[in-house]
Scaffold this active site. Sequence first.
Site, mmCIF file in Angstrom:
data_model
loop_
_atom_site.group_PDB
_atom_site.id
_atom_site.type_symbol
_atom_site.label_atom_id
_atom_site.label_comp_id
_atom_site.label_asym_id
_atom_site.label_seq_id
_atom_site.Cartn_x
_atom_site.Cartn_y
_atom_site.Cartn_z
ATOM 1 N N LYS A 1 0.828 -1.219 0.000
ATOM 2 C CA LYS A 1 0.000 0.000 0.000
ATOM 3 C C LYS A 1 0.856 1.260 0.000
ATOM 4 O O LYS A 1 0.641 2.174 -0.800
ATOM 5 C CB LYS A 1 -0.941 0.018 1.215
ATOM 6 N N ARG B 1 -10.114 0.252 7.821
ATOM 7 C CA ARG B 1 -9.740 -1.141 8.079
ATOM 8 C C ARG B 1 -10.896 -1.915 8.689
ATOM 9 O O ARG B 1 -10.746 -3.114 8.952
ATOM 10 C CB ARG B 1 -8.557 -1.180 9.062
ATOM 11 N N ARG C 1 11.138 -7.236 5.557
ATOM 12 C CA ARG C 1 11.115 -5.826 5.955
ATOM 13 C C ARG C 1 11.562 -5.667 7.412
ATOM 14 O O ARG C 1 12.225 -4.691 7.769
ATOM 15 C CB ARG C 1 9.707 -5.256 5.757
ATOM 16 N N ARG D 1 10.407 -1.814 12.913
ATOM 17 C CA ARG D 1 9.020 -1.787 13.360
ATOM 18 C C ARG D 1 8.733 -2.916 14.336
ATOM 19 O O ARG D 1 9.050 -4.070 14.077
ATOM 20 C CB ARG D 1 8.082 -1.874 12.154
ATOM 21 N N ARG E 1 -1.555 -9.979 12.785
ATOM 22 C CA ARG E 1 -2.001 -8.964 11.812
ATOM 23 C C ARG E 1 -2.772 -9.618 10.668
ATOM 24 O O ARG E 1 -3.761 -9.070 10.186
ATOM 25 C CB ARG E 1 -0.795 -8.182 11.274
HETATM 26 P P1 ATP Z 1 1.544 -1.913 4.326
HETATM 27 O O1 ATP Z 1 2.849 -2.595 4.522
HETATM 28 O O2 ATP Z 1 0.743 -2.525 3.180
HETATM 29 O O3 ATP Z 1 1.682 -0.439 4.190
HETATM 30 P P2 ATP Z 1 0.918 -2.464 7.140
HETATM 31 O O4 ATP Z 1 -0.190 -3.319 7.668
HETATM 32 O O5 ATP Z 1 2.284 -2.978 7.282
HETATM 33 O O6 ATP Z 1 0.623 -2.158 5.634
HETATM 34 P P3 ATP Z 1 0.208 0.092 8.410
HETATM 35 O O7 ATP Z 1 -0.937 0.430 7.507
HETATM 36 O O8 ATP Z 1 1.312 1.019 8.505
HETATM 37 O O9 ATP Z 1 0.932 -1.221 8.019
HETATM 38 O O10 ATP Z 1 -0.444 -0.173 9.867
HETATM 39 C C1 ATP Z 1 0.331 -0.595 10.980
HETATM 40 C C2 ATP Z 1 -0.552 -0.773 12.218
HETATM 41 O O11 ATP Z 1 -1.168 0.497 12.594
HETATM 42 C C3 ATP Z 1 -1.751 -1.720 12.080
HETATM 43 O O12 ATP Z 1 -1.387 -3.071 12.262
HETATM 44 C C4 ATP Z 1 -2.688 -1.197 13.187
HETATM 45 O O13 ATP Z 1 -2.284 -1.633 14.459
HETATM 46 C C5 ATP Z 1 -2.479 0.313 13.128
HETATM 47 N N1 ATP Z 1 -3.456 0.950 12.219
HETATM 48 C C6 ATP Z 1 -3.164 1.563 11.045
HETATM 49 N N2 ATP Z 1 -4.290 1.989 10.444
HETATM 50 C C7 ATP Z 1 -5.322 1.611 11.251
HETATM 51 C C8 ATP Z 1 -6.732 1.735 11.171
HETATM 52 N N3 ATP Z 1 -7.324 2.292 10.131
HETATM 53 N N4 ATP Z 1 -7.486 1.245 12.182
HETATM 54 C C9 ATP Z 1 -6.912 0.660 13.238
HETATM 55 N N5 ATP Z 1 -5.594 0.511 13.374
HETATM 56 C C10 ATP Z 1 -4.787 0.964 12.396
HETATM 57 MG MG MG Z 2 2.113 1.150 5.212
#
Ligand code: ATP
Ligand code: MG
Length: 189
Positions: A14, A90, A129, A135, A146
């Site tokens: 994303k 989400r 990653r 992270r 997740r």
């Molecule tokens: P990507 O790698 O595709 O960018 P990702 O899942 O690694 O996606 P982020 O979108 O950065 O990572 O989200 C990291 C964490 O932040 C989530 O696991 C959650 O705990 C929190 N978070 C982010 N957005 C939301 C949301 N809309 N609602 C609730 N928690 C969120």
């Molecule tokens: Mg992200």
Amino acid sequence: MFNLVIFGGPGSGKGTQSEKLIDRYGLTHISTGDVLRREISAGTELGKIADSYISKGNLIPDDLMVRILASEVDSLTPSSKGFIFDGFPRTIPQAEELAKMLEKRGEKIHAVIGLEVPDDVLTERLLERGKSSGRADDNAETIRQRLDVYHNTTSPLREYYIKDGKYKAIHGLGSIDEIFDRIISHISM
Ligand code: ATP
Ligand code: MG
């Protein structure tokens, strides 16, 4: 304005594809993950709360998340050609709040770009990653959680946006540029 949601599992790309879409279309990026990680690094109260959820692989509760998003949208609106929402919504309630928030401004979501990647590839990418991301959530145990949260709570949004006629399924395997070409072939602006 042209407002996009970029949707997909953890590690689906994303953030990467958002950067390319911003370059091409001049959209304003709202990444809820980035917003939360900034709060965590700054050591704010909100950051402490966010960390307690993120480091376990859980979602921030909807009411808090919606307030955070609204304040981002408010702080960014004036000059933008449109938003790209990355990591939000989400949950179904988040999607409903987003629709209301945009409607109040005479705006709407035009398309939802769904990056479709199988779990084993997501896990592999996130573990990779994790070697350099620093992270707290890029480790095997948290990645499993997740993915569970994604399948139980977030993936119903796929049907939600399909019904809405907005969902564009994008095959999420291949090079970054190949995936980007697939995305732009689905959006007309
Ligand atoms: P990507 O790698 O595709 O960018 P990702 O899942 O690694 O996606 P982020 O979108 O950065 O990572 O989200 C990291 C964490 O932040 C989530 O696991 C959650 O705990 C929190 N978070 C982010 N957005 C939301 C949301 N809309 N609602 C609730 N928690 C969120
Ligand atoms: Mg992200």
